[in-house]
Design an enzyme around this catalytic site. Sequence first.
Site, PDB file in Angstrom:
ATOM      1  N   VAL A   1      11.202  -4.476   1.871  1.00  0.00           N
ATOM      2  CA  VAL A   1      11.155  -4.684   3.321  1.00  0.00           C
ATOM      3  C   VAL A   1      11.487  -3.417   4.111  1.00  0.00           C
ATOM      4  CG1 VAL A   1      12.249  -5.991   5.208  1.00  0.00           C
ATOM      5  CG2 VAL A   1      11.498  -7.169   3.177  1.00  0.00           C
TER       6      VAL A   1
ATOM      7  N   ALA B   1       3.760  -1.513   4.166  1.00  0.00           N
ATOM      8  CA  ALA B   1       2.919  -2.509   4.853  1.00  0.00           C
ATOM      9  C   ALA B   1       3.216  -3.947   4.428  1.00  0.00           C
ATOM     10  CB  ALA B   1       1.433  -2.187   4.683  1.00  0.00           C
TER      11      ALA B   1
ATOM     12  N   GLY C   1      10.252  -0.576   4.676  1.00  0.00           N
ATOM     13  CA  GLY C   1       9.210   0.001   5.530  1.00  0.00           C
ATOM     14  C   GLY C   1       8.422   1.078   4.836  1.00  0.00           C
ATOM     15  N   GLY C   2       7.158   1.204   5.257  1.00  0.00           N
ATOM     16  CA  GLY C   2       6.288   2.226   4.686  1.00  0.00           C
ATOM     17  C   GLY C   2       5.331   1.687   3.640  1.00  0.00           C
TER      18      GLY C   2
ATOM     19  N   ASP D   1      -2.494  -1.444  10.173  1.00  0.00           N
ATOM     20  CA  ASP D   1      -2.568  -1.463   8.705  1.00  0.00           C
ATOM     21  C   ASP D   1      -3.049  -2.803   8.150  1.00  0.00           C
ATOM     22  OD1 ASP D   1      -1.517   1.082   8.663  1.00  0.00           O
ATOM     23  OD2 ASP D   1       0.484   0.491   7.989  1.00  0.00           O
TER      24      ASP D   1
ATOM     25  N   LYS E   1       0.844  -1.210   0.000  1.00  0.00           N
ATOM     26  CA  LYS E   1       0.000   0.000   0.000  1.00  0.00           C
ATOM     27  C   LYS E   1       0.869   1.246   0.000  1.00  0.00           C
ATOM     28  CE  LYS E   1       0.920   1.273   4.449  1.00  0.00           C
ATOM     29  NZ  LYS E   1       1.715   2.429   4.832  1.00  0.00           N
TER      30      LYS E   1
HETATM   31  O1  C5P Z   1      -0.614  -0.947  14.884  1.00  0.00           O
HETATM   32  P1  C5P Z   1       0.840  -1.170  14.641  1.00  0.00           P
HETATM   33  O2  C5P Z   1       1.383  -2.315  15.445  1.00  0.00           O
HETATM   34  O3  C5P Z   1       1.193  -1.262  13.208  1.00  0.00           O
HETATM   35  O4  C5P Z   1       1.568   0.128  15.173  1.00  0.00           O
HETATM   36  C1  C5P Z   1       2.954   0.191  15.350  1.00  0.00           C
HETATM   37  C2  C5P Z   1       3.296   1.404  16.182  1.00  0.00           C
HETATM   38  O5  C5P Z   1       3.040   2.596  15.435  1.00  0.00           O
HETATM   39  C3  C5P Z   1       2.484   1.563  17.444  1.00  0.00           C
HETATM   40  O6  C5P Z   1       3.073   0.867  18.504  1.00  0.00           O
HETATM   41  C4  C5P Z   1       2.517   3.062  17.667  1.00  0.00           C
HETATM   42  O7  C5P Z   1       3.756   3.452  18.231  1.00  0.00           O
HETATM   43  C5  C5P Z   1       2.510   3.612  16.262  1.00  0.00           C
HETATM   44  N1  C5P Z   1       1.135   3.963  15.781  1.00  0.00           N
HETATM   45  C6  C5P Z   1       0.518   5.074  16.307  1.00  0.00           C
HETATM   46  N2  C5P Z   1      -0.742   5.417  15.861  1.00  0.00           N
HETATM   47  C7  C5P Z   1      -1.356   4.685  14.915  1.00  0.00           C
HETATM   48  C8  C5P Z   1      -0.730   3.549  14.353  1.00  0.00           C
HETATM   49  C9  C5P Z   1       0.535   3.216  14.812  1.00  0.00           C
HETATM   50  O8  C5P Z   1       1.067   5.773  17.184  1.00  0.00           O
HETATM   51  N3  C5P Z   1      -2.551   5.044  14.497  1.00  0.00           N
END
Ligand code: C5P
Length: 301
Positions: free
Chosen positions: A98, A103, A100-101, A139, A12
């Site tokens: 891989v 997904a 990042g950014g 994501d 994405k």
């Molecule tokens: O949800 P996910 O595990 O992908 O999120 C990784 C990290 O990104 C979270 O631990 C948080 O630090 C940050 N995050 C956030 N707000 C979001 C999504 C992710 O602060 N809406």
Amino acid sequence: MSASITVRVPAKVNVQLAVGGARPDGFHDLANVFLAVSLYDEVTVTPAHSLRITCSGPDAGQVPLDRTNLAARAAELLAARHGLRPDVHLHIAKDIPVAGGMAGGSADGAGALLACDALWGTGASRAELLDICAELGSDVPFSLVGGAALGTGRGEHLTPLEVGGTFHWVFAVADGGLSTPAVYREFDRLNAGTAVPAPEASQALLTALRTGDPTALADALANDLQPAALSLRPSLADTLAAGTAAGALAALVSGSGPTTAFLAKDADAAESVAKALLSSGTCRTARVASSPAEGATVVSR
Ligand code: C5P
């Protein structure tokens, strides 16, 4: 029951990532406009004596093969809900960069979930699959549904969006990754003491998607995490400038980076931007892709 199932899952790009202030749970409220792009991982699941993961592809060496991999966690969560043991071999054929950014890890989580559901005949409803995806990460639900969608909450509540044409992209892959929590922490640091407004989707952007107009989309692209990603990795500014100089309609950091995304006016323009980025020395590699792309799909059983 068949011996193995393969699911294909797209990467994405966030065409708009509006970020609100930090919530008490540490996450941030978002207005996150996701667009799936035609770079795919394939996850194959096969019955095994115990859970194990393998990975192939140019970036395979950077993929964790333990239970921190979202594909393993997806198998465990689905198995636990249905009273099964997650005894599968998960193979990830990795084509999503891989760094990042994009997904890629989330894609593997969604792919493993759909593949295990088909292999085990668990017959989970779409709502249950989306629930497990949200538990895996913010994501992951989008990786399951693909296309285009507005993600609210921490990005996991999805509203599908209409896309009226094909958009052409180039993705420049940086050397080394950027930690998503670190980028959000930098966002908080950069915005300390300011009243961060509630995140809202841009109507101009939604219209550009609906009409399939790349110039209008270029004008509306926005990523509130970009200053934080650039602060942690200043060299990304050189990559953005190289793509813009090569004729991209617009350039931005993809999600929390460090992958950068370039919107091109058509497929030929995307090829020439990719060539220029490759020879600019400002990125590890450059890939072309188009959008929208279909979400997680069973491709062989
Ligand atoms: O949800 P996910 O595990 O992908 O999120 C990784 C990290 O990104 C979270 O631990 C948080 O630090 C940050 N995050 C956030 N707000 C979001 C999504 C992710 O602060 N809406």
